[in-house]
Design an enzyme around this catalytic site. Structure first.
Site, short mmCIF file in Angstrom:
data_model
loop_
_atom_site.label_atom_id
_atom_site.label_comp_id
_atom_site.label_asym_id
_atom_site.label_seq_id
_atom_site.Cartn_x
_atom_site.Cartn_y
_atom_site.Cartn_z
N GLU A 143 0.80 -1.23 0.00
CA GLU A 143 0.00 0.00 0.00
C GLU A 143 0.84 1.29 0.00
O GLU A 143 0.51 2.23 0.71
CB GLU A 143 -0.93 0.01 1.22
CG GLU A 143 -1.92 -1.13 1.22
CD GLU A 143 -2.74 -1.21 2.51
OE1 GLU A 143 -3.93 -1.51 2.41
OE2 GLU A 143 -2.19 -1.01 3.61
C1 TNX Z 1 -4.49 -3.97 4.72
S1 TNX Z 1 -2.81 -6.37 4.43
C2 TNX Z 1 -3.20 -3.75 5.17
C3 TNX Z 1 -3.00 -3.32 6.57
C4 TNX Z 1 -4.29 -3.13 7.29
C5 TNX Z 1 -5.24 -4.23 6.93
C6 TNX Z 1 -6.52 -4.21 7.68
C7 TNX Z 1 -1.78 -5.33 4.18
C8 TNX Z 1 -0.53 -5.81 3.62
N1 TNX Z 1 -2.07 -4.06 4.46
O1 TNX Z 1 -2.23 -2.15 6.60
O2 TNX Z 1 -4.02 -3.14 8.65
O3 TNX Z 1 -5.52 -4.14 5.55
O4 TNX Z 1 -7.28 -5.35 7.44
#
Ligand code: TNX
Length: 511
Positions: A327
């Protein structure tokens, strides 16, 4: 007929042991094979634990078995080494040259009226076997105070070894911080289901949780809060070592994650020089994602990462460092790719292997880099095309922060509601076309902690779903089915209660 009756009666009266059925034991994860022989072995205060090698580690596993059995039985069983075949009334822990199919975690557990013999190729295999032995005992074996009862276990033979070599859980200690005792409690629970990896998500926008001596403000400032504005916290290097050692004694490898270049607000707030404009943002206590990035074009960024990785490697006996990579929405792809490439070089320069979330497959993956699939199938396949292995963490199945249903009071639901059946009913090697058995290293269940604030919450979201995940990682797919799993789980809830686990009592367990 009359004579036959008397002979049978005579034989059975010679043996005072009750007739128990080993195939009725509720075992998780389900073993590869169980053969019952219909009698029982009685553990008493004279039972000896014998080991066949004078190794400290095997002795430690013997003592661990004593410590598991002690509170409820009140017996303080002696551990002794021996070179002979076992005498009666013993539990014999024998490292031996079993067939290679047993691998490093497999074992044979043979229970007769006279004794219990456990064989494995490694001490790790012995530790896994002890988890099975625990479950063969009556549920009350898990009680924390002395129970007045005899301790019979069913006779027979179990042969067992895992399907996948990597069976993990991830705990996000960044969004909310959890104390060392809480992490240890989670380790105890994971070990009982033969999980072998604990991935700790040690940094995120809301907090930096591991002391880095060369960059002290990361924790003194960057660790001083958490989601919701609570006081946060961090592990000193000594405390972190304590976690790693505790996990190691449970044959669990800790994989530390420093998430980058995104999810870095806590670091950016602590050191202005890590920002492209040299201005430190404020600490962040909300739950948004994707707004922060390290300044990928500055040399100081790589000096910072090198220092962090070097200090982390000193605390990490295991083979992996997790670099996050997810992300990074405000890092341009043309900056992200060289960044990930360079961070891989840093990690490999300290002789560790890299794991990253599936987005890292956009970069040029090194030979031993592993991709953790969570959301984007095409990323995982890009990784496979570069010869990477994949860890399966599909958010719709194993994200332990997802609510069970719309009534669950904590958790999120962006990926799915995940009831117990949904969490169990999937198969890693069939989940995505193009991600085949040979590309999969194993599975991991992440618990993100935006809404999770204490150990009760951790247990509620993890249990019992993670028991199903442990079975998906360990037991061959052909031997798994939901109805059988569900009926075993219904019986197993009594054991969870005795262990004091704050599990989710799904309506599926009373159908
Ligand atoms: C996505 S899964 C994210 C996290 C959040 C999560 C909440 C991932 C690699 N990144 O930063 O905490 O969703 O479900």
């Amino acid at each position: 007929f009359v004579i036959l009756f008397f002979i049978t009666a005579l034989i059975s009266s010679c043996s005072s042991n009750p007739q128990l059925n080993l195939s009725e034991a509720t075992l998780f994860p389900k073993p590869v094979s169980v053969i019952e022989t219909g009698s029982s072995f009685e553990l008493n205060n004279k039972t000896k634990i014998l080991i066949n090698e004078d190794s400290q580690d095997l002795l430690q596993v013997g003592n661990y078995l004593t410590s598991i059995l002690k509170p409820s039985t009140g017996y303080n069983l002696i551990v002794e080494s021996t070179t002979q075949n076992p005498k009666s009334n013993s539990i014999y822990l024998k490292i031996s040259n079993l067939d290679s199919k047993f691998g490093s975690e497999g074992y044979k557990l043979n229970i007769s009226e006279e004794n219990v013999i456990i064989e494995s190729r490694t001490i790790e295999g012995m530790f896994r076997a002890i988890q099975t032995l625990r479950q063969v005992f009556p549920d009350e074996i898990e009680a924390i105070d002395k129970q007045e009862k005899p301790w019979f276990i069913a006779t027979g033979e179990i042969q067992d070894y895992p399907e996948y070599e990597y069976r993990g859980a991830m705990l996000d200690v960044a969004r909310h911080f959890f104390r060392v005792e809480d992490v240890k409690r989670y380790i105890d629970l994971l070990a009982a289901y033969k999980l072998n990896v604990l991935h700790l998500h040690l940094s995120d926008d809301q907090g930096w949780r591991i002391e880095i001596k060369s960059w002290p403000k990361l924790t003194t400032y960057g660790g001083s809060t958490e989601v919701g504005g609570g006081e946060g916290g961090f592990y000193t290097q000594e405390q972190y070592k304590e976690i790693v050692e505790y996990a190691a004694a449970n044959y669990i490898t800790v994989i530390p994650e420093i998430d980058m270049p995104g999810h870095t607000n806590a670091a950016l707030a602590s050191y202005p020089e890590l920002n492209c404009d040299n201005i430190a943002p404020k600490l962040y206590t909300g739950t948004k994602v994707g707004f922060s990035t390290l300044c990928t074009g500055k040399e100081i960024t790589y000096k910072f990462i090198d220092d962090v990785v070097r200090e982390l490697v000193e605390l990490t006996p295991g083979p992996y460092i997790h670099i996050g990579g997810d992300e990074s929405h405000v890092t341009a792809l043309e900056d992200y790719i060289p960044f990930i490439n360079r961070v891989q070089d840093i990690v490999y320069s300290y002789d560790k292997k890299v794991i990253g979330w599936d987005e890292i497959a956009h970069a040029d993956l090194k030979e031993n880099t592993t991709v953790q699939f969570w959301a984007r199938e095409e990323n995982a396949k890009k990784g496979i095309a570069q010869n990477s292995k994949v860890i399966m963490s599909p958010a719709t199945k194993v994200y332990l922060d997802m609510k069970y249903d719309s009534l669950t009071k904590i958790g999120l639901n962006w990926a799915a509601f995940i009831e117990l059946d949904s969490a169990y009913l999937w198969t890693p090697e069939k989940f995505v076309e193009g991600i085949d058995r040979e590309s999969i290293l194993g599975i991991e269940s992440p618990l993100w902690s935006e809404t999770i604030t204490n150990i009760d919450d951790i247990e509620y979201m993890a249990f019992p779903r993670i028991i199903g995940h442990s079975e998906i990682g360990w037991t061959p797919t052909s031997m798994r089915n939901w109805e059988d799993y569900k009926s075993r789980l219904i019986k197993h809830t009594n054991r969870l209660k005795i262990k004091g686990v704050n599990y989710y009592d799904s309506k599926l367990l009373s159908e």
